[in-house]
Each structure stands twice: as structure tokens, then as C-alpha cells.
Design an enzyme around this catalytic site. Structure first.
Site, PDB file in Angstrom:
ATOM      1  N   TRP A 162      46.056  18.074  75.447  1.00 28.30           N
ATOM      2  CA  TRP A 162      45.486  16.661  74.365  1.00 28.30           C
ATOM      3  C   TRP A 162      44.176  16.143  73.986  1.00 28.30           C
ATOM      4  O   TRP A 162      42.979  15.962  74.624  1.00 28.30           O
ATOM      5  CB  TRP A 162      46.063  16.165  76.114  1.00 28.30           C
ATOM      6  CG  TRP A 162      47.177  16.173  76.642  1.00 28.30           C
ATOM      7  CD1 TRP A 162      48.799  16.098  76.240  1.00 28.30           C
ATOM      8  CD2 TRP A 162      47.654  16.320  77.729  1.00 28.30           C
ATOM      9  NE1 TRP A 162      49.899  16.077  76.820  1.00 28.30           N
ATOM     10  CE2 TRP A 162      49.579  17.482  77.818  1.00 28.30           C
ATOM     11  CE3 TRP A 162      47.390  17.500  78.755  1.00 28.30           C
ATOM     12  CZ2 TRP A 162      49.817  17.204  79.191  1.00 28.30           C
ATOM     13  CZ3 TRP A 162      47.677  18.438  79.804  1.00 28.30           C
ATOM     14  CH2 TRP A 162      48.926  18.182  79.491  1.00 28.30           C
ATOM     15  N   HIS A 183      49.760  10.483  76.900  1.00 27.84           N
ATOM     16  CA  HIS A 183      50.827  10.353  77.385  1.00 27.84           C
ATOM     17  C   HIS A 183      51.609   9.488  77.969  1.00 27.84           C
ATOM     18  O   HIS A 183      50.342   8.870  78.713  1.00 27.84           O
ATOM     19  CB  HIS A 183      50.803  11.926  77.748  1.00 27.84           C
ATOM     20  CG  HIS A 183      50.427  12.343  79.198  1.00 27.84           C
ATOM     21  ND1 HIS A 183      50.264  13.683  80.284  1.00 27.84           N
ATOM     22  CD2 HIS A 183      49.019  11.910  79.940  1.00 27.84           C
ATOM     23  CE1 HIS A 183      49.438  14.051  80.836  1.00 27.84           C
ATOM     24  NE2 HIS A 183      48.841  12.552  80.982  1.00 27.84           N
ATOM     25  N   ARG A 209      46.754  10.513  70.740  1.00 27.50           N
ATOM     26  CA  ARG A 209      45.954  11.891  70.690  1.00 27.50           C
ATOM     27  C   ARG A 209      45.430  11.732  69.399  1.00 27.50           C
ATOM     28  O   ARG A 209      45.348  11.233  68.494  1.00 27.50           O
ATOM     29  CB  ARG A 209      47.492  13.095  70.213  1.00 27.50           C
ATOM     30  CG  ARG A 209      48.076  12.182  71.856  1.00 27.50           C
ATOM     31  CD  ARG A 209      48.667  14.130  72.344  1.00 27.50           C
ATOM     32  NE  ARG A 209      49.222  13.722  73.310  1.00 27.50           N
ATOM     33  CZ  ARG A 209      50.467  14.734  73.850  1.00 27.50           C
ATOM     34  NH1 ARG A 209      50.760  15.676  72.843  1.00 27.50           N
ATOM     35  NH2 ARG A 209      51.008  14.533  74.669  1.00 27.50           N
ATOM     36  N   GLN A 223      56.331   7.651  73.495  1.00 27.34           N
ATOM     37  CA  GLN A 223      57.063   8.536  74.669  1.00 27.34           C
ATOM     38  C   GLN A 223      58.153   8.116  75.429  1.00 27.34           C
ATOM     39  O   GLN A 223      57.215   6.978  75.585  1.00 27.34           O
ATOM     40  CB  GLN A 223      55.786   9.691  75.256  1.00 27.34           C
ATOM     41  CG  GLN A 223      55.315  10.594  74.805  1.00 27.34           C
ATOM     42  CD  GLN A 223      54.225  11.258  76.078  1.00 27.34           C
ATOM     43  OE1 GLN A 223      54.024  11.410  76.982  1.00 27.34           O
ATOM     44  NE2 GLN A 223      53.748  12.656  75.650  1.00 27.34           N
ATOM     45  N   VAL A 266      54.044  19.427  86.794  1.00 25.63           N
ATOM     46  CA  VAL A 266      55.129  20.396  87.309  1.00 25.63           C
ATOM     47  C   VAL A 266      54.937  21.709  87.673  1.00 25.63           C
ATOM     48  O   VAL A 266      54.019  22.349  87.139  1.00 25.63           O
ATOM     49  CB  VAL A 266      56.092  19.931  86.517  1.00 25.63           C
ATOM     50  CG1 VAL A 266      56.738  18.481  86.695  1.00 25.63           C
ATOM     51  CG2 VAL A 266      55.904  20.369  85.650  1.00 25.63           C
ATOM     52  N   ALA A 320      60.318  15.299  86.910  1.00 23.27           N
ATOM     53  CA  ALA A 320      59.981  14.599  86.169  1.00 23.27           C
ATOM     54  C   ALA A 320      59.839  14.831  84.689  1.00 23.27           C
ATOM     55  O   ALA A 320      60.482  16.062  84.262  1.00 23.27           O
ATOM     56  CB  ALA A 320      58.364  14.318  86.550  1.00 23.27           C
TER      57      ALA A 320
END
Ligand code: PHE
Length: 354
Positions: A162, A183, A209, A223, A266, A320
Site C-alpha cells: 500500500w 484501505h 494510494r 472500498q 488474515v 473479512a
């Protein structure tokens, strides 16, 4: 004619002309009034001609009066004419050819939802129907929420995923803790910190970004994050939820594909794709001849992230996801350049009115 009846006649003509004039509401009627009163065979003209029949000694005075009547009425006529020209109404004009009252009326332009907004609302509705609550969060975010609490420590190479826009405020220790969120994932942390499980939220919002723009990249985009945490949540719940989402947005027949991908927050992480709705998976320009279209990143919430917000990872688990709203809108509507969304070209925006 003697003097008295001449003056009475003059008086009558004046009264009648003036009262008729005040009734007149159209240029057509005004023109016939002018012909009646001041035209070649009009009443005032007749009055002036009649002067020659008066006794010589009266002619001078009567002539003067008749002339001032003519001037006064001409002036009134001019004034009434400009009044009518400035205030023409359908009634006053309909006798002429200048206005065709049978023509269809002009459309009144009305605003419509921006295609991104419309898509975001549609997507959130799908998740709301599955029990998710739509919430929003800050666009200026702390490093802690955007990265650290998402298992992305400082100097971790994953930060390169990112490219950040930092807010120009350096703390005394040299750190720059504020940035425009890269994000919507920081809202996972903010949500879990502020409530106990079970959690089911969907979070649309602007993200930023530090990137060059091209047909598929914008430095600012939108998003839609999602998070579900509870006891006994498994990868099967993630698959079922996101597959159902894909069908509701892209059609009943859609299949979803889940492949391994890496996101620090995650474990396991997945890239979610749908089979191409254009070629039904055979391969075409839309899917880059692969038969599949990637629509989002997802995964099971990392135990370290759960621990960090005070949830016991032995008891709770969750999943998620994060998707680009413009990307979904582009796929849905066949838009081939993301820059269209932010160029404010009405011809583009108009196409998505409902
Ligand atoms: N935040 C990730 C991104 O912007 C997407 C994501 C969200 C992935 C949630 C997994 C889970 O790329």
C-alpha cells in the site's frame, strides 16, 4: 358639426380608445386597436379630417386638441406594446405563428446518483439482507489502525503493498502517525475495539494510494470492507457469504473461485474471483482470456489481530473481505477506464440514471 358636438365626439373617442386598450392582452389585438383608432380609416384620423368641416375660427383650437389626442394615444399604444412584448403569455401569443403550443415541452434535467454511489448502495443492501450493518469510518487514519493493529509492523515489507499518502505532521520522536487510509481495513479494528462479538459489519468508504493513475488505478477510490466475527465461524461461512454476494450482483449462474493470497491480517488469505459473466468462462477480453475475474481479497481474521483487540482467538473466529467499488461498477456496466468515475463528465454520468 358645431363645436360642442365635435368636442364631445373627441371626448367619446378618447374614452372608448383608452378603455379598450386596457383590456388588450395580445399583440394581435393591439394591432387591430391601432388600425381602428390610428389607422388610415381610424377614428382619430377621421377626427382630424373632420376639422376642415368646422367653422374657420374654431379649427385652430379643435385641431390642436385632436392632434394631442393622436399623440397621447400613440404614446399609450407604444407603451402597451412594449409591455406586451416583455410579458407575452401563451394566451397572448397563441393567435400568432410564433409559438406552437402543440410542441412537446422541454425536459427538466434532474440529477442522478453517481455510479459509484449507486453500486455501493446496491452492494451494502445485499450484505444488509444477510444481517450485516453498514457503518463508516475516518479517512484520515492513524498508522496504528491502518497498519500496526492489522499485523503490519513498521518496516515490514508488506507495507509496500500500500503506497501511502502521509499527512505532513511529524511528531517530536520523528514518527508520522497520520495518513490517508490506504484501505478500509482499519475499520475492522475500530469496530472490534468498540464492541463485543458477534460482529457483522460492512464498511464502504474512500481510500487513497500514492500511485500513478491509469485505466485501472486511481489515487482515490472506494472500498467496501466486510467483517464477521462470532463463535464457530469457518472458511465455509466466508465462501457461502461471498458466493451469495457474487450471485446477487452478477447473476444467479455465477460460480466463485477462492485461491490462496497473502494479506498480513488474515490467515488463510484468499483472492476471490467469479467465472466470467461475459463469456461464461470460455475466455474473452473482459476476463483477460482466463475465464475468471478477480473481484476482491478476503480471508479468516488473523489470530494476532483478534488478540490485539482483546478477542480470545481460542473462542472467536471471523472472516473479512475488501473490494473496490469502482471495479465492481466497471464490471457491471462494462466501463473500461476507472478515471471516468472522477472526471465529472456529465455525458458519462448520465448513462447510469435509473
Ligand atoms: N485491505 C485489503 C486491500 O486493500 C483487502 C482485504 C480486506 C483483504 C480484508 C483481506 C481481508 O488490499
Amino acid at each position: 358639426m358645431d363645436q360642442d358636438s365635435y368636442l364631445k365626439l373627441q371626448d367619446d373617442i378618447e374614452k372608448e380608445a383608452v378603455s379598450a386598450l386596457t383590456e388588450i392582452a395580445s399583440l394581435v389585438d393591439l394591432e387591430s386597436w391601432r388600425v381602428d383608432q390610428l389607422g388610415r380609416n381610424g377614428k382619430v384620423t377621421g377626427l382630424l379630417r373632420g376639422i376642415s368641416e368646422l367653422p374657420v375660427d374654431l379649427r385652430r383650437e379643435a385641431g390642436g386638441k385632436a392632434n394631442s389626442l393622436k399623440n397621447a394615444l400613440t404614446e399609450k399604444y407604444q407603451a402597451h406594446k412594449s409591455y406586451l412584448e416583455g410579458h407575452s403569455t401563451i394566451e397572448s401569443e397563441s393567435g400568432t405563428n410564433s409559438l406552437d403550443v402543440t410542441l412537446p415541452g422541454r425536459n427538466i434535467e434532474s440529477g442522478t446518483l453517481h455510479p459509484t454511489t449507486a453500486t455501493v448502495r446496491e452492494i451494502c443492501k445485499v450484505f444488509e439482507s444477510m444481517g450485516f450493518q453498514t457503518i463508516e469510518g475516518p479517512e484520515v487514519e492513524l498508522d496504528t489502525y491502518n497498519f500496526q493493529k492489522l499485523n503490519i509492523p513498521e518496516d515490514h515489507p508488506a507495507r509496500d503493498m500500500w503506497n501511502s499518502l502521509w499527512i505532513d505532521r511529524v511528531l517530536p520522536d520523528g514518527s508520522r502517525p497520520l495518513l490517508l487510509r490506504t484501505h478500509t481495513s482499519p475499520m475492522q479494528i475500530r469496530t472490534m475495539e468498540s464492541q463485543n462479538p458477534p460482529v457483522r459489519v460492512v464498511v464502504p468508504g474512500k481510500t487513497y494510494r500514492y500511485e500513478a493513475t491509469d485505466a485501472t488505478h486511481e489515487w482515490q477510490f472506494c472500498q467496501i470492507e466486510g467483517l464477521a466475527v462470532d463463535k464457530d465461524i469457518t472458511f465455509a461461512d466466508l465462501k457461502g457469504t461471498l458466493e451469495e454476494f457474487a450471485r446477487r450482483i452478477f447473476g444467479d449462474k455465477r460460480k466463485a473461485r477462492f485461491r490462496c493470497d497473502f494479506f498480513p491480517f488474515v490467515e488463510p488469505g484468499a483472492e476471490v474471483s467469479i467465472d466470467c459473466f461475459k463469456c461464461e468462462g470460455r475466455g474473452c477480453r473482459v476476463c483477460g482470456h482466463t475465464g475468471w475475474i478477480e473481484i476482491m481479497g478476503a480471508g479468516m481474521v488473523h489470530p494476532k489481530v483478534l488478540e490485539g483487540v482483546g478477542y480470545d482467538p481460542e473462542i472467536y473466529s471471523g472472516f473479512a473481505w475488501g473490494m473496490g467499488a469502482e471495479r465492481i461498477a466497471m464490471l457491471k456496466h462494462g466501463i473500461d477506464d476507472i478515471r471516468q468515475f472522477y472526471s465529472n463528465d456529465v455525458r458519462f454520468l448520465k448513462q447510469f440514471s435509473r
